[in-house]
Write a protein that holds these residues in place. Structure first.
Motif, PDB file in Angstrom:
ATOM      1  N   ARG A 241     -32.419   9.991 -37.594  1.00  0.00           N
ATOM      2  CA  ARG A 241     -32.930   8.590 -37.183  1.00  0.00           C
ATOM      3  C   ARG A 241     -31.740   7.567 -37.085  1.00  0.00           C
ATOM      4  NH1 ARG A 241     -37.452   6.691 -36.539  1.00  0.00           N
ATOM      5  NH2 ARG A 241     -36.577   4.622 -37.512  1.00  0.00           N
ATOM      6  N   PRO A 242     -31.729   6.556 -36.261  1.00  0.00           N
ATOM      7  CA  PRO A 242     -30.515   5.726 -36.122  1.00  0.00           C
ATOM      8  C   PRO A 242     -30.227   5.039 -37.279  1.00  0.00           C
ATOM      9  CG  PRO A 242     -32.502   4.904 -35.014  1.00  0.00           C
ATOM     10  CD  PRO A 242     -32.890   6.233 -35.428  1.00  0.00           C
ATOM     11  N   ASP A 243     -31.255   4.940 -38.375  1.00  0.00           N
ATOM     12  CA  ASP A 243     -30.738   4.266 -39.611  1.00  0.00           C
ATOM     13  C   ASP A 243     -30.183   5.091 -40.641  1.00  0.00           C
ATOM     14  OD1 ASP A 243     -32.983   5.680 -40.367  1.00  0.00           O
ATOM     15  OD2 ASP A 243     -34.233   4.152 -39.628  1.00  0.00           O
ATOM     16  N   GLY A 244     -29.731   6.327 -40.141  1.00  0.00           N
ATOM     17  CA  GLY A 244     -29.145   7.537 -41.012  1.00  0.00           C
ATOM     18  C   GLY A 244     -30.068   8.225 -41.628  1.00  0.00           C
ATOM     19  N   VAL A 245     -31.199   8.051 -41.843  1.00  0.00           N
ATOM     20  CA  VAL A 245     -32.241   9.062 -42.433  1.00  0.00           C
ATOM     21  C   VAL A 245     -32.253  10.463 -41.613  1.00  0.00           C
ATOM     22  CG1 VAL A 245     -34.643   9.553 -43.056  1.00  0.00           C
ATOM     23  CG2 VAL A 245     -33.739   7.260 -43.043  1.00  0.00           C
ATOM     24  N   HIS A 246     -32.004  11.436 -42.713  1.00  0.00           N
ATOM     25  CA  HIS A 246     -32.349  12.843 -41.975  1.00  0.00           C
ATOM     26  C   HIS A 246     -33.102  13.703 -42.945  1.00  0.00           C
ATOM     27  CE1 HIS A 246     -29.743  16.698 -41.852  1.00  0.00           C
ATOM     28  NE2 HIS A 246     -30.178  16.739 -40.767  1.00  0.00           N
ATOM     29  N   LEU A 247     -33.938  14.200 -42.099  1.00  0.00           N
ATOM     30  CA  LEU A 247     -35.022  15.040 -42.663  1.00  0.00           C
ATOM     31  C   LEU A 247     -34.815  16.510 -42.298  1.00  0.00           C
ATOM     32  CD1 LEU A 247     -36.512  11.990 -41.442  1.00  0.00           C
ATOM     33  CD2 LEU A 247     -37.894  12.918 -43.485  1.00  0.00           C
TER      34      LEU A 247
ATOM     35  N   PRO B 147     -39.462   5.572 -41.625  1.00  0.00           N
ATOM     36  CA  PRO B 147     -40.495   6.170 -42.578  1.00  0.00           C
ATOM     37  C   PRO B 147     -40.066   6.077 -44.114  1.00  0.00           C
ATOM     38  CG  PRO B 147     -39.698   7.599 -40.966  1.00  0.00           C
ATOM     39  CD  PRO B 147     -38.946   6.745 -40.718  1.00  0.00           C
ATOM     40  N   LYS B 148     -41.016   6.094 -45.109  1.00  0.00           N
ATOM     41  CA  LYS B 148     -40.722   6.261 -46.231  1.00  0.00           C
ATOM     42  C   LYS B 148     -40.348   7.681 -46.508  1.00  0.00           C
ATOM     43  CE  LYS B 148     -45.559   6.849 -47.734  1.00  0.00           C
ATOM     44  NZ  LYS B 148     -46.547   6.526 -48.479  1.00  0.00           N
TER      45      LYS B 148
ATOM     46  N   ALA C 220     -48.215   3.563 -39.066  1.00  0.00           N
ATOM     47  CA  ALA C 220     -48.314   4.711 -38.961  1.00  0.00           C
ATOM     48  C   ALA C 220     -48.961   5.882 -39.731  1.00  0.00           C
ATOM     49  CB  ALA C 220     -46.760   5.419 -38.475  1.00  0.00           C
ATOM     50  N   THR C 221     -49.553   6.625 -39.341  1.00  0.00           N
ATOM     51  CA  THR C 221     -50.518   7.581 -40.531  1.00  0.00           C
ATOM     52  C   THR C 221     -49.928   8.917 -40.667  1.00  0.00           C
ATOM     53  OG1 THR C 221     -51.972   8.212 -38.441  1.00  0.00           O
ATOM     54  CG2 THR C 221     -52.481   6.200 -39.733  1.00  0.00           C
ATOM     55  N   GLY C 222     -48.828   9.392 -40.021  1.00  0.00           N
ATOM     56  CA  GLY C 222     -48.244  10.606 -40.044  1.00  0.00           C
ATOM     57  C   GLY C 222     -48.827  11.807 -39.173  1.00  0.00           C
ATOM     58  N   ASN C 223     -49.351  11.191 -37.954  1.00  0.00           N
ATOM     59  CA  ASN C 223     -50.007  11.879 -36.900  1.00  0.00           C
ATOM     60  C   ASN C 223     -49.174  12.104 -35.752  1.00  0.00           C
ATOM     61  OD1 ASN C 223     -52.446  10.794 -38.354  1.00  0.00           O
ATOM     62  ND2 ASN C 223     -52.796  13.038 -37.680  1.00  0.00           N
ATOM     63  N   GLY C 224     -47.717  11.601 -35.886  1.00  0.00           N
ATOM     64  CA  GLY C 224     -47.142  12.006 -34.580  1.00  0.00           C
ATOM     65  C   GLY C 224     -46.346  13.676 -34.409  1.00  0.00           C
TER      66      GLY C 224
ATOM     67  N   GLY D 135     -40.725  12.013 -38.530  1.00  0.00           N
ATOM     68  CA  GLY D 135     -40.370  11.906 -39.928  1.00  0.00           C
ATOM     69  C   GLY D 135     -41.438  11.095 -41.014  1.00  0.00           C
ATOM     70  N   THR D 136     -42.602  10.789 -40.487  1.00  0.00           N
ATOM     71  CA  THR D 136     -43.530   9.839 -41.266  1.00  0.00           C
ATOM     72  C   THR D 136     -43.968  11.072 -42.205  1.00  0.00           C
ATOM     73  OG1 THR D 136     -43.918   8.363 -39.527  1.00  0.00           O
ATOM     74  CG2 THR D 136     -45.571   8.487 -41.392  1.00  0.00           C
ATOM     75  N   PRO D 137     -44.275  10.967 -43.422  1.00  0.00           N
ATOM     76  CA  PRO D 137     -44.896  11.941 -44.188  1.00  0.00           C
ATOM     77  C   PRO D 137     -46.385  11.894 -43.951  1.00  0.00           C
ATOM     78  CG  PRO D 137     -43.378  10.165 -45.766  1.00  0.00           C
ATOM     79  CD  PRO D 137     -43.653   9.822 -44.317  1.00  0.00           C
ATOM     80  N   SER D 138     -46.737  13.348 -44.054  1.00  0.00           N
ATOM     81  CA  SER D 138     -48.136  13.605 -43.902  1.00  0.00           C
ATOM     82  C   SER D 138     -49.116  12.730 -44.836  1.00  0.00           C
ATOM     83  CB  SER D 138     -48.423  15.019 -43.864  1.00  0.00           C
ATOM     84  OG  SER D 138     -49.718  15.361 -43.261  1.00  0.00           O
ATOM     85  N   GLN D 139     -50.361  12.466 -44.583  1.00  0.00           N
ATOM     86  CA  GLN D 139     -51.285  11.996 -45.335  1.00  0.00           C
ATOM     87  C   GLN D 139     -52.458  12.264 -45.213  1.00  0.00           C
ATOM     88  OE1 GLN D 139     -49.585   8.183 -44.492  1.00  0.00           O
ATOM     89  NE2 GLN D 139     -51.560   7.220 -43.962  1.00  0.00           N
ATOM     90  N   ARG D 140     -53.448  11.846 -46.019  1.00  0.00           N
ATOM     91  CA  ARG D 140     -54.924  11.915 -46.193  1.00  0.00           C
ATOM     92  C   ARG D 140     -55.494  10.822 -45.562  1.00  0.00           C
ATOM     93  NH1 ARG D 140     -59.740  11.039 -49.037  1.00  0.00           N
ATOM     94  NH2 ARG D 140     -61.400  12.800 -48.946  1.00  0.00           N
ATOM     95  N   ASN D 141     -55.996  10.640 -44.142  1.00  0.00           N
ATOM     96  CA  ASN D 141     -56.350   9.353 -43.487  1.00  0.00           C
ATOM     97  C   ASN D 141     -57.817   9.512 -43.406  1.00  0.00           C
ATOM     98  OD1 ASN D 141     -53.725   8.260 -43.053  1.00  0.00           O
ATOM     99  ND2 ASN D 141     -53.672  10.317 -41.644  1.00  0.00           N
ATOM    100  N   VAL D 142     -58.608   8.627 -43.865  1.00  0.00           N
ATOM    101  CA  VAL D 142     -60.023   8.516 -43.857  1.00  0.00           C
ATOM    102  C   VAL D 142     -60.313   7.776 -42.497  1.00  0.00           C
ATOM    103  CG1 VAL D 142     -62.346   7.474 -44.560  1.00  0.00           C
ATOM    104  CG2 VAL D 142     -60.150   8.480 -46.172  1.00  0.00           C
TER     105      VAL D 142
END
Length: 475
Positions: A167-173, A109-110, A339-343, A308-315
């Motif tokens: 995450r397996p790519d090393g991303v840590h949040l 995720p970004k 992905a829309t950040g709803n996981g 880890g996906t940023p939350s967002q405003r989804n229409v």
């Protein structure tokens, strides 16, 4: 003195981050996706009933969940023990879903720096005696408002969820998610008849602001107002009639009857009433529905979801047209969409799935008075209690906690025992007016799905819907 707690830092105190990453990478080798989700949660709740503390609870939990995903299959294992040996045992279980591998790891995720709420610990906002005294003040205040008050129940709650995702790519949040709430229920009696009213307020912020007198006093007055309305309520009529839903909390009907049907997994599996309708007109023109997890301090808001996906405003619905579903990473990948950040997941012991955050119908052009003027003979529903929905066909049944009879646009006597019966797909198309008075709920929503509960928010303006079935109590 308020209580203090050392912050959750599992890779500093209990696990080696480099070794954990190697285990995670081995687990997800040949997988499409996966992550290590670590969590600590602490919560406290105090309930006072009739001047006495009925329950006082404190809960604490921590653990991890390890997931490996390939296609439609997910291997998941979790443990309350944060040790490398426990992580290795979990890896053996999660790895079973991968089989011989062959998958290509999805892009991470970004990154996001958004912070939608404080990281202050609400459990430490006041001592236990101060919380008890506040509840007693609420009880005394409610009884002083009206001599017909015969019972008062009040509660304070606070929690802090601390999350880390590797995450397996090393991303840590990392994220720290506070929550607090105050609730008041008042029972009144007149001529042997008893009725109750309930009001509450909450959100992702400290408990101290809810313990302020002006906040809980407003909740107490609202609970009493609803109880007194119901005390004079007449039996509700029954039949097919038009209904106006009030602003704010009545959006729970939107959440249940429509929102769940727009979650990605139900549509990928074609079990939703809205499956296969992307790009089609599924609601009346002027109806726009969004799921927005980025509203500061709201109960359903999250800086990023539990993958880890940023939350967002989804229409989701735009001017009546279906334009989007809510997605976690797995369903988004299988459906070929972002992905829309709803996981979301209830805890480390649960796998993520598509879930709502704050689901809102946006306001229209009509004034509330104009919306009501279009109601010739029907019900004005202001408050809702429990309800049931069948996702496959959108059929719903909701009970009203506050409702009024309306004839020729004039609000009349309150009614008791009204239930609204219909289906979401039909109700969307029968919306005849949308008010300009959109409100968010007071911060009290919880949503259940597949045995998991997560906090959510709802909101809507006044809405006129034609042809709902009203189940009443009138004979």
């Amino acid at each position: 003195m308020t209580q203090t707690q050392t912050r959750f830092r599992p890779f500093e105190t209990e696990l080696d981050k480099d070794n954990s990453l190697k285990i995670l990478q081995a687990t997800t080798h040949g997988a499409d996706d996966g992550e290590l989700f670590l969590e600590r949660k602490r919560s406290e709740s105090l309930v006072l009933d009739d001047g006495r503390i009925k329950t006082a609870s404190y809960d604490a939990s921590e653990g991890f969940g390890l997931r490996a995903v390939k296609g439609e299959t997910a291997g998941y294992a979790h443990s309350t023990t944060l040790t490398e040996s426990a992580l290795k045992r979990a890896a053996e279980t999660a790895r079973l879903a991968i089989g011989d591998g062959g998958g290509a790891l999805a892009s991470p995720p970004k990154a996001t720096n958004q912070r939608l709420y404080t990281d202050q610990d609400p459990l430490g906002d006041a001592t236990f005696p101060v919380k008890v005294e506040t509840l007693r003040e609420i009880d005394e205040f409610c009884r002083s408002l009206d001599p017909r008050v015969v019972q008062v129940s009040a509660s304070l709650s606070a929690s802090l969820q601390e999350v880390e995702i590797l995450r397996p790519d090393g991303v840590h949040l990392t994220d720290t998610r506070p929550m607090s709430g105050v609730s008041v229920q008042v029972t009144v009696e007149k001529d042997g008849r008893r009725e109750s009213g309930h009001a509450a307020k909450g959100g992702r912020h400290g408990l101290a602001q809810l313990m302020a007198g002006n906040i809980w006093q407003a909740a107490a007055r609202e609970a009493l107002r609803i109880a007194l309305v119901n005390l004079d309520a007449e039996p509700a009529p029954a039949g097919v009639m038009d209904v106006v839903l009030g602003p704010g909390w009545p959006g729970i009907l939107l959440h249940e009857a429509i929102g769940h049907g727009l979650e990605g997994d139900f549509n990928r599996k074609k079990t939703s009433a809205f499956a296969g309708l992307m790009g089609q007109q599924i609601a009346a023109k002027g109806v726009t529905v969004v799921d927005d997890g980025t509203i500061p301090d709201r109960r359903g808001s999250i800086s990023f979801d539990d993958e880890g996906t940023p939350s967002q405003r989804n229409v989701l619905i735009e001017d009546g047209v279906l334009v989007n579903y809510m997605q976690d990473r797995q369903n988004a990948r299988l459906m070929g969409v972002p992905a829309t950040g709803n996981g979301r997941r209830q805890s480390y012991a649960h796998t993520p799935m598509p879930r709502m955050t704050n689901t809102i119908m946006l306001g229209g052009d009509a004034s509330p008075e104009e919306v009501l003027s279009g109601l010739k003979d029907g019900i004005y529903a202001v408050g809702f209690g429990g309800g049931q929905v069948d996702i496959t066909n959108g059929k719903f049944v909701f009970s009203c906690t506050e409702a009024y009879r309306v004839q020729n646009g004039k609000v009349g006597a309150p009614v008791k025992g009204a239930t609204l019966i219909g289906d979401g797909a039909t109700a969307l198309k029968q919306i005849r007016a949308v008010g300009n008075d959109m409100q968010l709920d007071p911060g009290i929503g919880n949503c259940g799905k597949a045995g998991q509960w997560v906090p959510v928010g709802v909101g809507q303006p006044s809405v006129l819907i034609g042809g709902l079935t009203v189940g009443g109590s009138a004979v």
